[in-house]
Design a protein around this motif. Sequence first.
Motif, mmCIF file in Angstrom:
data_model
loop_
_atom_site.group_PDB
_atom_site.id
_atom_site.type_symbol
_atom_site.label_atom_id
_atom_site.label_comp_id
_atom_site.label_asym_id
_atom_site.label_seq_id
_atom_site.Cartn_x
_atom_site.Cartn_y
_atom_site.Cartn_z
ATOM 1 N N LEU A 1 -24.798 -5.066 -11.107
ATOM 2 C CA LEU A 1 -24.781 -5.121 -12.568
ATOM 3 C C LEU A 1 -24.917 -3.747 -13.207
ATOM 4 O O LEU A 1 -24.454 -3.525 -14.315
ATOM 5 N N CYS A 2 -25.537 -2.827 -12.510
ATOM 6 C CA CYS A 2 -25.833 -1.506 -13.076
ATOM 7 C C CYS A 2 -24.799 -0.445 -12.690
ATOM 8 O O CYS A 2 -25.044 0.749 -12.850
ATOM 9 N N THR A 3 -23.620 -0.860 -12.213
ATOM 10 C CA THR A 3 -22.623 0.089 -11.713
ATOM 11 C C THR A 3 -22.139 1.042 -12.799
ATOM 12 O O THR A 3 -21.738 0.621 -13.888
ATOM 13 N N VAL A 4 -22.216 2.332 -12.492
ATOM 14 C CA VAL A 4 -21.636 3.409 -13.313
ATOM 15 C C VAL A 4 -20.890 4.316 -12.339
ATOM 16 O O VAL A 4 -20.934 4.104 -11.130
ATOM 17 N N TRP A 5 -20.217 5.297 -12.871
ATOM 18 C CA TRP A 5 -19.539 6.265 -12.003
ATOM 19 C C TRP A 5 -20.219 7.612 -12.120
ATOM 20 O O TRP A 5 -20.576 8.048 -13.213
ATOM 21 N N ILE A 6 -20.381 8.269 -10.995
ATOM 22 C CA ILE A 6 -20.730 9.693 -10.979
ATOM 23 C C ILE A 6 -19.527 10.384 -10.368
ATOM 24 O O ILE A 6 -19.132 10.071 -9.235
ATOM 25 N N ASP A 7 -18.941 11.277 -11.131
ATOM 26 C CA ASP A 7 -17.731 11.982 -10.697
ATOM 27 C C ASP A 7 -16.673 10.993 -10.183
ATOM 28 O O ASP A 7 -16.101 11.173 -9.107
ATOM 29 N N GLU A 8 -16.467 9.917 -10.948
ATOM 30 C CA GLU A 8 -15.423 8.912 -10.701
ATOM 31 C C GLU A 8 -15.713 7.967 -9.542
ATOM 32 O O GLU A 8 -14.882 7.136 -9.210
ATOM 33 N N LYS A 9 -16.863 8.069 -8.912
ATOM 34 C CA LYS A 9 -17.218 7.190 -7.794
ATOM 35 C C LYS A 9 -18.307 6.219 -8.250
ATOM 36 O O LYS A 9 -19.294 6.626 -8.864
ATOM 37 N N PRO A 10 -18.154 4.923 -7.934
ATOM 38 C CA PRO A 10 -19.160 3.956 -8.370
ATOM 39 C C PRO A 10 -20.497 4.159 -7.656
ATOM 40 O O PRO A 10 -20.535 4.404 -6.449
ATOM 41 N N VAL A 11 -21.565 4.085 -8.431
ATOM 42 C CA VAL A 11 -22.928 4.151 -7.901
ATOM 43 C C VAL A 11 -23.761 3.078 -8.591
ATOM 44 O O VAL A 11 -23.436 2.639 -9.702
ATOM 45 N N LEU A 12 -24.819 2.681 -7.941
ATOM 46 C CA LEU A 12 -25.746 1.714 -8.525
ATOM 47 C C LEU A 12 -26.835 2.498 -9.240
ATOM 48 O O LEU A 12 -27.665 3.151 -8.607
ATOM 49 N N SER A 13 -26.811 2.449 -10.550
ATOM 50 C CA SER A 13 -27.707 3.297 -11.339
ATOM 51 C C SER A 13 -29.166 2.875 -11.254
ATOM 52 O O SER A 13 -30.046 3.668 -11.560
ATOM 53 N N CYS A 14 -29.440 1.653 -10.793
ATOM 54 C CA CYS A 14 -30.840 1.227 -10.653
ATOM 55 C C CYS A 14 -31.509 1.877 -9.450
ATOM 56 O O CYS A 14 -32.734 1.899 -9.362
ATOM 57 N N SER A 15 -30.700 2.383 -8.530
ATOM 58 C CA SER A 15 -31.270 2.999 -7.329
ATOM 59 C C SER A 15 -30.829 4.453 -7.171
ATOM 60 O O SER A 15 -30.887 5.006 -6.075
ATOM 61 N N THR A 16 -30.383 5.057 -8.273
ATOM 62 C CA THR A 16 -29.970 6.464 -8.278
ATOM 63 C C THR A 16 -30.841 7.214 -9.275
ATOM 64 O O THR A 16 -30.918 6.835 -10.450
ATOM 65 N N LEU A 17 -31.495 8.250 -8.811
ATOM 66 C CA LEU A 17 -32.307 9.060 -9.720
ATOM 67 C C LEU A 17 -31.403 9.764 -10.729
ATOM 68 O O LEU A 17 -30.322 10.259 -10.368
#
Length: 152
Positions: free
Chosen positions: A45-61
């Motif tokens: 549910l929290c998916t965002v992109w960092i430099d165009e790659k999907p990451v889970l923002s709930c587990s990314t500092l």
Amino acid sequence: MKIQLTLNGKKIEADIDPNMMLLDFVRQQGMKSVKRGCDTGNCGLCTVWIDEKPVLSCSTLAARANGRKVTTLEGVQEEAEQFSRYLAMEGADQCGFCSPGFIMAVLALKREIPNPTMDEIKEYLAGNLCRCTGYQSQYRALEKYFGLEENA
């Protein structure tokens, strides 16, 4: 700690707690499409992109985004609206809570694999959970969006 990043095309500088999660940071910046679901990196549910790659923002500092480009659904609205029409036509948008993260993953998939097979789609999207549906309506929407029903 101070971080600098580009969020949906806008340069941002902020003082953050070193333990702040990216989810909390982007929501603090007004990006309300990013949802909190499980806080364990299991639902998508929290998916965002960092430099165009999907990451889970709930587990990314948030600190990991320092100097990088972060994109939320608000930053890809035109593309998201296109795919959302397919979801709506197939009745796959029921409550809509999972839709932002799901759409971010689908758009990332399209960038990485422009003409995926259904098996590739299912593998890529395996971490995106929906509690309302049995996924059949999403699969129909994905088949139409990627033009797979024409090749069947």
